[in-house]
Design a protein around this motif. Structure first.
Motif, PDB file in Angstrom:
ATOM      1  N   VAL A  62      45.701  47.107  30.491  1.00  0.00           N
ATOM      2  CA  VAL A  62      46.332  48.355  30.052  1.00  0.00           C
ATOM      3  C   VAL A  62      45.299  49.209  29.319  1.00  0.00           C
ATOM      4  CG1 VAL A  62      48.079  49.374  28.549  1.00  0.00           C
ATOM      5  CG2 VAL A  62      48.647  47.376  29.956  1.00  0.00           C
ATOM      6  N   GLU A  63      44.572  48.586  28.380  1.00  0.00           N
ATOM      7  CA  GLU A  63      43.535  49.319  27.648  1.00  0.00           C
ATOM      8  C   GLU A  63      42.359  49.666  28.559  1.00  0.00           C
ATOM      9  OE1 GLU A  63      42.381  47.134  24.219  1.00  0.00           O
ATOM     10  OE2 GLU A  63      44.298  47.442  23.168  1.00  0.00           O
ATOM     11  N   ILE A  64      41.982  48.745  29.437  1.00  0.00           N
ATOM     12  CA  ILE A  64      40.860  48.991  30.342  1.00  0.00           C
ATOM     13  C   ILE A  64      41.145  50.188  31.240  1.00  0.00           C
ATOM     14  CG2 ILE A  64      39.659  48.062  32.364  1.00  0.00           C
ATOM     15  CD1 ILE A  64      39.874  45.276  30.955  1.00  0.00           C
ATOM     16  N   PHE A  65      42.325  50.228  31.838  1.00  0.00           N
ATOM     17  CA  PHE A  65      42.674  51.342  32.724  1.00  0.00           C
ATOM     18  C   PHE A  65      42.679  52.665  31.966  1.00  0.00           C
ATOM     19  CE2 PHE A  65      45.259  48.126  35.354  1.00  0.00           C
ATOM     20  CZ  PHE A  65      44.170  47.856  36.167  1.00  0.00           C
ATOM     21  N   GLN A  66      43.181  52.658  30.740  1.00  0.00           N
ATOM     22  CA  GLN A  66      43.218  53.901  29.965  1.00  0.00           C
ATOM     23  C   GLN A  66      41.818  54.418  29.698  1.00  0.00           C
ATOM     24  OE1 GLN A  66      46.174  55.678  28.980  1.00  0.00           O
ATOM     25  NE2 GLN A  66      44.479  57.149  28.897  1.00  0.00           N
ATOM     26  N   GLU A  67      40.907  53.516  29.318  1.00  0.00           N
ATOM     27  CA  GLU A  67      39.533  53.933  29.056  1.00  0.00           C
ATOM     28  C   GLU A  67      38.862  54.437  30.337  1.00  0.00           C
ATOM     29  OE1 GLU A  67      38.105  54.465  26.333  1.00  0.00           O
ATOM     30  OE2 GLU A  67      39.431  53.448  24.924  1.00  0.00           O
ATOM     31  N   CYS A  68      39.131  53.783  31.463  1.00  0.00           N
ATOM     32  CA  CYS A  68      38.554  54.235  32.729  1.00  0.00           C
ATOM     33  C   CYS A  68      39.060  55.621  33.098  1.00  0.00           C
ATOM     34  CB  CYS A  68      38.894  53.239  33.838  1.00  0.00           C
ATOM     35  SG  CYS A  68      38.002  51.669  33.744  1.00  0.00           S
ATOM     36  N   GLU A  69      40.340  55.839  32.914  1.00  0.00           N
ATOM     37  CA  GLU A  69      40.904  57.146  33.238  1.00  0.00           C
ATOM     38  C   GLU A  69      40.358  58.225  32.313  1.00  0.00           C
ATOM     39  OE1 GLU A  69      45.106  56.394  33.144  1.00  0.00           O
ATOM     40  OE2 GLU A  69      44.978  54.996  34.848  1.00  0.00           O
ATOM     41  N   ASP A  70      40.232  57.900  31.032  1.00  0.00           N
ATOM     42  CA  ASP A  70      39.688  58.869  30.074  1.00  0.00           C
ATOM     43  C   ASP A  70      38.229  59.207  30.402  1.00  0.00           C
ATOM     44  OD1 ASP A  70      42.101  58.847  28.770  1.00  0.00           O
ATOM     45  OD2 ASP A  70      41.424  57.605  27.090  1.00  0.00           O
ATOM     46  N   ALA A  71      37.505  58.214  30.942  1.00  0.00           N
ATOM     47  CA  ALA A  71      36.087  58.414  31.261  1.00  0.00           C
ATOM     48  C   ALA A  71      35.881  59.106  32.604  1.00  0.00           C
ATOM     49  CB  ALA A  71      35.362  57.065  31.267  1.00  0.00           C
ATOM     50  N   GLY A  72      36.938  59.271  33.384  1.00  0.00           N
ATOM     51  CA  GLY A  72      36.800  59.898  34.694  1.00  0.00           C
ATOM     52  C   GLY A  72      36.090  59.013  35.706  1.00  0.00           C
ATOM     53  N   VAL A  73      36.349  57.702  35.632  1.00  0.00           N
ATOM     54  CA  VAL A  73      35.737  56.754  36.567  1.00  0.00           C
ATOM     55  C   VAL A  73      36.086  57.133  38.003  1.00  0.00           C
ATOM     56  CG1 VAL A  73      35.924  54.345  37.365  1.00  0.00           C
ATOM     57  CG2 VAL A  73      35.546  54.839  34.954  1.00  0.00           C
ATOM     58  N   ALA A  74      35.113  56.998  38.901  1.00  0.00           N
ATOM     59  CA  ALA A  74      35.301  57.403  40.298  1.00  0.00           C
ATOM     60  C   ALA A  74      35.981  56.335  41.133  1.00  0.00           C
ATOM     61  CB  ALA A  74      33.951  57.770  40.922  1.00  0.00           C
ATOM     62  N   TRP A  75      35.674  55.056  40.863  1.00  0.00           N
ATOM     63  CA  TRP A  75      36.226  53.955  41.657  1.00  0.00           C
ATOM     64  C   TRP A  75      36.495  52.737  40.781  1.00  0.00           C
ATOM     65  CZ3 TRP A  75      37.554  53.620  46.825  1.00  0.00           C
ATOM     66  CH2 TRP A  75      37.104  54.632  47.676  1.00  0.00           C
ATOM     67  N   TYR A  76      37.651  52.105  41.007  1.00  0.00           N
ATOM     68  CA  TYR A  76      37.858  50.722  40.624  1.00  0.00           C
ATOM     69  C   TYR A  76      37.373  49.867  41.800  1.00  0.00           C
ATOM     70  CZ  TYR A  76      41.201  52.203  36.965  1.00  0.00           C
ATOM     71  OH  TYR A  76      41.793  52.758  35.858  1.00  0.00           O
ATOM     72  N   ILE A  77      36.608  48.834  41.503  1.00  0.00           N
ATOM     73  CA  ILE A  77      36.104  47.965  42.560  1.00  0.00           C
ATOM     74  C   ILE A  77      36.509  46.527  42.234  1.00  0.00           C
ATOM     75  CG2 ILE A  77      34.068  47.153  43.810  1.00  0.00           C
ATOM     76  CD1 ILE A  77      32.709  49.807  42.986  1.00  0.00           C
ATOM     77  N   VAL A  78      37.411  45.984  43.038  1.00  0.00           N
ATOM     78  CA  VAL A  78      37.854  44.604  42.859  1.00  0.00           C
ATOM     79  C   VAL A  78      36.743  43.674  43.324  1.00  0.00           C
ATOM     80  CG1 VAL A  78      39.485  42.845  43.648  1.00  0.00           C
ATOM     81  CG2 VAL A  78      40.300  45.163  43.106  1.00  0.00           C
ATOM     82  N   GLU A  79      36.367  42.748  42.457  1.00  0.00           N
ATOM     83  CA  GLU A  79      35.387  41.730  42.832  1.00  0.00           C
ATOM     84  C   GLU A  79      35.798  40.414  42.198  1.00  0.00           C
ATOM     85  OE1 GLU A  79      30.585  41.195  42.936  1.00  0.00           O
ATOM     86  OE2 GLU A  79      31.498  41.577  40.988  1.00  0.00           O
TER      87      GLU A  79
END
Length: 252
Positions: free
Chosen positions: A210-227
């Motif tokens: 939940v916190e990770i996704f919020q920080e990624c969205e706030d940072a304008g991340v281009a891709w989530y990459i499942v590994e």
């Protein structure tokens, strides 16, 4: 806010790719992944790979290229990535003999500055993907901080990895926040403590997504990459479970 697309790093399904590269790509597309992160063209030419990806409506989130190839065969990386429409070239790993001191990471910074400049001149962007060894402390400073502080943002961007940040002793969400102006790509994987090794499907371990996704969205991340470096069963099933859990969270 636009939804961040989700790709699969093909290292997760490396054995399947070795047996049937095109068939594995088809399976990944059918699962619902928007893209893939490459480690090479498999057994295809770059033109053949481009055609397959277009036919499957899979985009390329990035491409891992070894440090040795970045230093010695960069034009080959340019040719492949130009063919598949990818502008993100990622240095994925640092050999053990090159990561034992602050001087090692400063030498790496010099190398990646030169490679990053060559990438920029050709219209590409260079990234660095870390593991846990970059969280060594040299003179009161993390090795990864030494690297990023030594290379300008426009020459080297960050591909952060939620699992390895936590294994390195940091909070994934806090570290993404720390590098919010530098991070475009985020490897997402979970940590299941009672597994050996403890790599886990997204949402089935201890990381606070939940916190990770919020920080990624706030940072304008281009891709989530499942590994997932290691899987408890068939890797394609682990990839499916991670995507299913992301759908439950409304991220797909």
């Amino acid at each position: 806010m636009a939804r961040i697309p989700v790709a699969l790093q093909l290292y997760t399904v490396r054995d399947e790719c070795a047996q049937d590269f095109v068939g594995t790509l088809k399976y990944v597309a059918e699962m619902g992944y928007a893209g893939v992160e490459l480690t090479g063209p498999g057994n295809l030419t770059s033109t053949e790979l481009s055609t397959v990806l277009t036919d499957l409506d899979l985009r390329v989130a990035g491409c891992h290229v070894s440090l040795a190839n970045l230093e010695n065969d960069l034009n080959a990386a340019f040719d492949l990535n130009e063919a598949v429409g990818n502008k993100r070239i990622v240095c994925p790993w640092l050999p053990p003999e090159l990561r034992n001191s602050e001087e090692d990471f400063r030498r790496l910074a010099d190398t990646l500055s030169a490679v990053g400049l060559a990438c920029r001149d050709k219209g590409f962007q260079l990234y660095y993907h870390h593991h846990d060894f970059e969280f060594q402390n040299f003179g009161g400073k993390l090795a990864l901080d030494i690297l990023f502080d030594s290379v300008p943002n426009d020459l080297l961007r960050a591909e952060l990895d939620t699992y390895w940040i936590e294994v390195g002793g940091e909070s994934a969400s806090d570290f993404i926040h720390k590098y919010r102006d530098r991070v475009d790509l985020v490897h997402i994987k979970d940590r299941v403590e009672d597994r050996d090794p403890p790599f886990g499907e997204i949402g089935e371990g201890t990381l606070n997504f939940v916190e990770i996704f919020q920080e990624c969205e706030d940072a304008g991340v281009a891709w989530y990459i499942v590994e997932q470096d290691r899987c408890p069963g068939p890797p394609l099933e682990s990839a499916r479970r991670s995507l299913r859990n992301l759908k439950m969270w409304g991220k797909v």
